[in-house]
Structure formats: structure tokens, C-alpha cells
Motif scaffolding. Structure first.
Motif, mmCIF file in Angstrom:
data_model
loop_
_atom_site.group_PDB
_atom_site.id
_atom_site.type_symbol
_atom_site.label_atom_id
_atom_site.label_comp_id
_atom_site.label_asym_id
_atom_site.label_seq_id
_atom_site.Cartn_x
_atom_site.Cartn_y
_atom_site.Cartn_z
ATOM 1 N N LYS A 189 -35.586 19.144 37.717
ATOM 2 C CA LYS A 189 -35.422 20.878 37.947
ATOM 3 C C LYS A 189 -34.627 20.924 38.666
ATOM 4 O O LYS A 189 -34.754 21.467 40.015
ATOM 5 N N ARG A 190 -33.625 20.176 38.805
ATOM 6 C CA ARG A 190 -31.964 21.157 39.330
ATOM 7 C C ARG A 190 -30.744 20.970 38.371
ATOM 8 O O ARG A 190 -30.864 21.020 37.340
ATOM 9 N N GLU A 191 -30.670 22.093 38.382
ATOM 10 C CA GLU A 191 -29.260 23.068 37.692
ATOM 11 C C GLU A 191 -28.451 21.812 37.278
ATOM 12 O O GLU A 191 -28.083 21.662 35.875
ATOM 13 N N ASP A 192 -27.953 21.181 38.577
ATOM 14 C CA ASP A 192 -26.623 20.121 38.200
ATOM 15 C C ASP A 192 -26.674 18.957 38.842
ATOM 16 O O ASP A 192 -26.995 19.665 39.891
ATOM 17 N N CYS A 193 -27.186 17.842 37.960
ATOM 18 C CA CYS A 193 -27.214 16.411 39.115
ATOM 19 C C CYS A 193 -26.517 15.905 38.551
ATOM 20 O O CYS A 193 -25.935 15.722 37.384
ATOM 21 N N SER A 194 -26.611 14.754 39.175
ATOM 22 C CA SER A 194 -26.037 13.622 39.029
ATOM 23 C C SER A 194 -27.272 12.088 38.243
ATOM 24 O O SER A 194 -28.100 12.213 39.146
ATOM 25 N N CYS A 195 -27.958 11.775 37.355
ATOM 26 C CA CYS A 195 -28.754 11.054 37.008
ATOM 27 C C CYS A 195 -28.827 10.041 37.466
ATOM 28 O O CYS A 195 -27.461 9.361 37.514
ATOM 29 N N PRO A 196 -29.482 9.720 39.010
ATOM 30 C CA PRO A 196 -29.938 8.159 38.986
ATOM 31 C C PRO A 196 -29.884 7.097 38.719
ATOM 32 O O PRO A 196 -30.631 7.464 37.551
ATOM 33 N N ALA A 197 -29.278 6.287 38.888
ATOM 34 C CA ALA A 197 -29.365 4.394 37.988
ATOM 35 C C ALA A 197 -30.710 4.391 38.111
ATOM 36 O O ALA A 197 -31.264 3.328 37.013
ATOM 37 N N ASP A 198 -31.710 4.541 38.896
ATOM 38 C CA ASP A 198 -33.082 3.906 38.773
ATOM 39 C C ASP A 198 -34.050 5.430 38.919
ATOM 40 O O ASP A 198 -34.931 5.415 39.243
ATOM 41 N N PHE A 199 -33.669 6.212 37.528
ATOM 42 C CA PHE A 199 -34.598 7.254 37.254
ATOM 43 C C PHE A 199 -35.701 6.850 37.030
ATOM 44 O O PHE A 199 -35.732 6.092 35.408
ATOM 45 N N GLN A 200 -36.949 7.291 37.380
ATOM 46 C CA GLN A 200 -38.578 6.838 37.086
ATOM 47 C C GLN A 200 -38.561 8.368 35.661
ATOM 48 O O GLN A 200 -39.330 8.874 35.899
ATOM 49 N N ARG A 201 -38.287 8.095 34.904
ATOM 50 C CA ARG A 201 -38.819 8.895 33.122
ATOM 51 C C ARG A 201 -40.001 8.891 32.944
ATOM 52 O O ARG A 201 -39.741 10.013 33.688
ATOM 53 N N LYS A 202 -40.374 7.771 33.076
ATOM 54 C CA LYS A 202 -41.788 8.021 32.738
ATOM 55 C C LYS A 202 -42.788 8.740 33.799
ATOM 56 O O LYS A 202 -42.923 10.067 33.390
ATOM 57 N N GLN A 203 -42.927 8.483 35.054
ATOM 58 C CA GLN A 203 -43.083 9.449 35.945
ATOM 59 C C GLN A 203 -42.792 11.010 36.706
ATOM 60 O O GLN A 203 -43.602 11.800 36.353
ATOM 61 N N TYR A 204 -41.378 11.197 35.534
ATOM 62 C CA TYR A 204 -40.547 12.730 35.786
ATOM 63 C C TYR A 204 -41.330 13.018 34.755
ATOM 64 O O TYR A 204 -42.035 14.629 34.828
ATOM 65 N N ILE A 205 -41.512 13.201 33.073
ATOM 66 C CA ILE A 205 -42.114 12.975 32.368
ATOM 67 C C ILE A 205 -43.983 13.892 33.336
ATOM 68 O O ILE A 205 -44.709 14.913 32.282
ATOM 69 N N LEU A 206 -44.352 12.699 33.350
ATOM 70 C CA LEU A 206 -45.853 12.953 34.063
ATOM 71 C C LEU A 206 -45.819 13.783 34.799
ATOM 72 O O LEU A 206 -46.914 14.671 34.944
ATOM 73 N N ASN A 207 -44.898 14.039 35.119
ATOM 74 C CA ASN A 207 -45.509 14.988 36.784
ATOM 75 C C ASN A 207 -44.802 15.985 36.212
ATOM 76 O O ASN A 207 -45.698 17.787 36.386
ATOM 77 N N ALA A 208 -43.683 16.816 34.935
ATOM 78 C CA ALA A 208 -43.186 17.772 34.390
ATOM 79 C C ALA A 208 -44.748 18.328 33.525
ATOM 80 O O ALA A 208 -45.383 19.516 33.408
ATOM 81 N N LEU A 209 -45.595 17.360 32.857
ATOM 82 C CA LEU A 209 -46.524 17.690 31.963
ATOM 83 C C LEU A 209 -47.950 18.681 32.657
ATOM 84 O O LEU A 209 -48.337 19.104 32.374
ATOM 85 N N ILE A 210 -47.878 17.393 34.009
ATOM 86 C CA ILE A 210 -49.564 18.077 34.789
ATOM 87 C C ILE A 210 -49.153 19.288 35.375
ATOM 88 O O ILE A 210 -50.271 19.881 35.575
ATOM 89 N N GLN A 211 -47.731 18.947 36.112
ATOM 90 C CA GLN A 211 -48.122 20.103 36.186
ATOM 91 C C GLN A 211 -47.703 21.758 35.342
ATOM 92 O O GLN A 211 -48.495 22.866 36.115
ATOM 93 N N TYR A 212 -47.423 21.989 34.744
ATOM 94 C CA TYR A 212 -47.088 22.509 33.112
ATOM 95 C C TYR A 212 -48.388 23.204 32.687
ATOM 96 O O TYR A 212 -49.226 23.700 32.800
ATOM 97 N N ILE A 213 -49.520 22.646 32.422
ATOM 98 C CA ILE A 213 -50.992 21.945 31.962
ATOM 99 C C ILE A 213 -51.698 22.740 33.290
ATOM 100 O O ILE A 213 -52.347 23.432 33.305
ATOM 101 N N ALA A 214 -50.960 22.622 34.419
ATOM 102 C CA ALA A 214 -51.804 23.407 35.430
ATOM 103 C C ALA A 214 -51.372 24.441 35.840
ATOM 104 O O ALA A 214 -52.998 25.696 36.318
ATOM 105 N N GLU A 215 -50.274 25.045 35.581
ATOM 106 C CA GLU A 215 -49.575 26.126 35.474
ATOM 107 C C GLU A 215 -50.273 27.165 34.666
ATOM 108 O O GLU A 215 -50.668 28.248 34.918
ATOM 109 N N VAL A 216 -50.744 26.799 33.828
ATOM 110 C CA VAL A 216 -51.045 27.498 32.067
ATOM 111 C C VAL A 216 -52.496 28.032 33.016
ATOM 112 O O VAL A 216 -53.340 28.702 32.228
ATOM 113 N N TYR A 217 -53.572 26.610 33.617
ATOM 114 C CA TYR A 217 -54.734 27.268 33.711
ATOM 115 C C TYR A 217 -55.126 27.727 34.452
ATOM 116 O O TYR A 217 -56.099 28.822 34.871
ATOM 117 N N SER A 218 -53.886 28.396 35.783
ATOM 118 C CA SER A 218 -53.533 29.117 36.508
ATOM 119 C C SER A 218 -53.441 30.579 36.456
ATOM 120 O O SER A 218 -54.461 31.427 36.450
#
Length: 389
Positions: free
Chosen positions: A214-243
Motif C-alpha cells: 500500500k505504497r505509491e512508490d517503493c523499493s521492495c525489501p529483500a525479505d518481503f513476505q509475499r504470502k503474508q501481504y497477500i493474506l493481509n490484503a485479502l482479509i482486509q478487502y473481505i472485511a471492507e465488503v462486509y462493512s
């Protein structure tokens, strides 16, 4: 790995709750073991009897028993993918466009092997040999395999890809142009100078990393936890739709009796799925897209397919999203792949003779330690190769 995923889901739920004061999330994690599926189903039923709003299926392939139960009761069931499955499918589309019949795929771990096989089983027309890592024994197996694989694929993060490719070069497996395909599962840049022959490279657009963070412009960190961020975004989106649909949903939570299932949440499911579809159609820039046929919210990854030639550098040949069909960029034409034939012959005068050193009279060998031959058959094979390019 299940323990890691449990921890990652917990973090994603807490993050979604912290962003919305009116949202309270709870979870029950059911581990699916295909060998003891009935036991997994009993665990699912036990959890559903205590109340459920949605089932999120993170298994490698759809769990039919859960899908059937969701269809009977109307409980919304949403699938998603957290690994490299979309990238593997994207490369499969490219290989099929090249009329590939088989491929050898090298992955980082045994779980990656299983996940890839589950993804390709029944969905691909390509015969595959899949292995975790490249060892001396697996390299020997590849060299002696008949017929020889038409294509080779390495799937993994940057370090694994380059280490495996260097090993393949050392084992003399890299011998033909555009036959090696590298699938980069992180957002880094490969050391192209180490590629000894023309190669195909596939990766997700590095901008996806910034979107997930959720950054406009960034440098992706070498230890980026892709799976964690996908889960974060997915559950946030579903929660937003319910709200967002709070007043439109006739029922948010219900208890399910697997012995006597009742269709109590059909209206809720239909309204949620309609909202997912509407959000997908509004913009091509959404992080996830809704696939009604697979009942899934999948990352709208943008794939970048490129070729690299040591003499000409890297060239992008195709870009497309996970919800689009693969196609080359306008004006791009792929170089035709050279045909490869294995020809058998037997030593006999004057057809095939061992080539001898004129000075010592000893058998001559090529750089790979293979014996050299001469004679009419050898000359004919050379002429056929020249004529057929």
C-alpha cells in the motif's frame, strides 16, 4: 508450514480489525489432509456448528466436500492462491503457444513440487518431470532421459534460480537456445550476465510489491513476505465488503449442521459475490479479481515475459494480467525454435567409423568427453542439420 500459515492468518486478522473499529473477526483453521479427508471434514463441521460467515479455501486444489456443503447451505466459499501457481500457469500458457509437449520443472522444495503438480494436473497438456532442486543425481537423470525434455523450467527466488542455473551449466544441461525458462517468484532482478545462452524469463511486475504494501512508490525489501501481504490484503478487502454491505446482507453469521444442512445463506452469498464481481469490473487496477467459475478472489498479478540473448540483451515480449489471456506484444515475433532429432546408427564401414587421431591413432573425443565419429552417415546427418536449420 501449517504452523507458519496459522500465524500469518492470525496477523492478517488482527491487522484487519485494527483498521476498522466496527469489525470483529474470529477464525477456525481446519488443516486438510487428503489422505484423511473424512477427519478433516469432521473438523470443518465442528467449526461450522459454532457459527460461520465465510469459508476461505487456501488448499492447493478445490476441496470438493467443502464446496458441496457450501453449495447446500449457501455459506460463501472463497478460494485464493498464496504461492507460485499463477506464475506456473502463465508459463504453461507460453509453453503451449510454443507447441511444447514436455518440460522438466525444478523447484525449491518438495511442497512446491506438490503444489505445482496439483495446479497443473488436468489443467495442462504438457507432460512434466518435476523435482525439488538440482543435484548431481537429478542432473544425471535429466541427461539420460529419453526423450530429452523439450523445455527446462526453474521456479523460485533469485538466489535459488541462479544457483540452480549455474549447476545446470556445470552439468552441461544448458545446450540449446531458448530452452531454459526462469520463473522469478520474488520481485528482484536476475544477474543476466551469467546466462550463457538465449533464455526466457517470467516474473510478476515488481510494482505489485508496492501495491501489496500500500505504497505509491517503493523499493521492495529483500525479505518481503509475499504470502503474508497477500493474506493481509485479502482479509482486509473481505472485511471492507462486509462493512460496506452491512445493511444489505440478510444474514452475516449462521450455524451449520452438516447432518441436516439447510440453505440459509444463499441471499448473503449471492450479494457478496455480486459485489466482488462489481468491484472487479470497475477497474483493472484492483489488487484482486473475482473468478466466478472458480469461486475465487485471486491476485491480479501482471506478468512480464522477456527473452535474453547475450548478444542483444533483454527484450520484453509479452505483458498480461492473471485474468487475461496470454498474447505477445504488438509487433513481436518469436524466433523459431530449432528442431532437435536424436539419430541412432551403428559402427560399420563406410557408414560410421570411429574418428582417430592422425598422429597417435587413438580414438578422438569432443569437449564433453563423447567419442567422435566420421563416415557417410555422419556426413549425411551434418548435411540434414544444415539444410533443416
Amino acid at each position: 508450514q501449517e504452523q507458519d500459515l496459522t500465524h500469518e492468518i492470525s496477523k492478517a486478522l488482527k491487522l484487519a480489525e485494527s483498521g476498522k473499529s466496527d469489525v470483529k473477526l474470529d477464525d477456525a483453521i481446519v488443516v486438510l489432509d487428503r489422505e484423511t479427508e473424512e477427519e478433516s471434514y469432521r473438523m470443518l463441521c465442528s467449526s461450522l456448528s459454532k457459527g460461520v460467515s465465510m469459508i476461505i479455501d487456501l488448499s492447493w486444489t478445490p476441496w470438493e466436500m467443502a464446496e458441496d456443503l457450501a453449495a447446500e447451505t449457501g455459506v460463501p466459499l472463497v478460494r485464493t492462491l498464496l504461492g507460485s501457481e499463477q506464475l506456473v500457469k502463465a508459463l504453461d500458457d507460453y509453453l503451449e503457444s510454443r507447441n511444447a509437449t514436455d518440460a522438466a520443472i525444478i523447484l525449491e522444495s518438495e511442497s512446491d513440487v506438490d503444489r505445482t503438480l496439483y495446479e497443473m494436473l488436468g489443467a495442462s497438456n504438457i507432460r512434466v518431470w518435476v523435482h525439488a532442486g538440482l543435484t548431481r543425481d537429478s542432473a544425471k537423470a535429466l541427461k539420460t532421459m529419453r526423450p530429452e525434455p523439450s523445455f527446462y523450467v526453474i521456479v523460485g527466488e533469485n538466489g535459488f534460480i541462479m544457483d540452480t542455473y549455474r549447476r545446470a551449466v556445470k552439468e552441461k544441461l544448458v545446450r540449446r537456445d531458448f530452452r531454459w525458462n526462469l520463473i522469478l517468484t520474488d520481485y528482484s532482478t536476475l544477474e543476466l550476465s551469467q546466462l550463457v545462452l538465449p533464455t526466457v524469463i517470467l516474473q510478476a511486475d515488481p510494482g505489485e510489491c508496492c501495491k501489496l504494501m500500500k505504497r505509491e512508490d517503493c523499493s521492495c525489501p529483500a525479505d518481503f513476505q509475499r504470502k503474508q501481504y497477500i493474506l493481509n490484503a485479502l482479509i482486509q478487502y473481505i472485511a471492507e465488503v462486509y462493512s460496506k454491505l452491512d445493511r444489505d446482507l440478510p444474514m452475516v453469521t449462521t450455524s451449520i449442521n452438516c447432518e441436516e444442512p439447510e440453505a440459509t445463506m444463499n441471499s448473503t452469498r449471492d450479494r457478496l459475490f455480486r459485489q466482488f464481481a462489481e468491484d472487479t469490473e470497475i477497474s483493472n487496477e484492483t489488487l484482486f479479481y473475482w473468478d466466478m467459475d472458480r469461486s475465487g478472489l485471486f491476485l491480479r498479478s501482471r506478468f512480464i515475459l522477456s527473452t535474453y540473448k547475450p548478444t542483444a540483451g533483454q527484450q520484453t515480449i509479452a505483458t498480461w494480467s492473471a485474468d487475461e489471456e496470454y498474447k505477445l506484444l504488438p509487433g513481436v515475433e518469436l524466433e523459431p525454435l530449432k528442431m532437435f532429432f536424436r539419430i541412432g546408427t551403428a559402427p560399420a564401414v563406410p557408414w560410421t567409423l570411429m574418428k582417430l587421431d592422425p598422429e597417435t591413432g587413438e580414438q578422438m573425443y569432443d569437449d564433453d568427453g563423447q567419442p567422435l565419429y566420421e563416415g557417410y552417415c555422419i556426413d549425411l546427418i551434418a548435411r540434414l542439420s544444415e539444410t533443416m536449420s
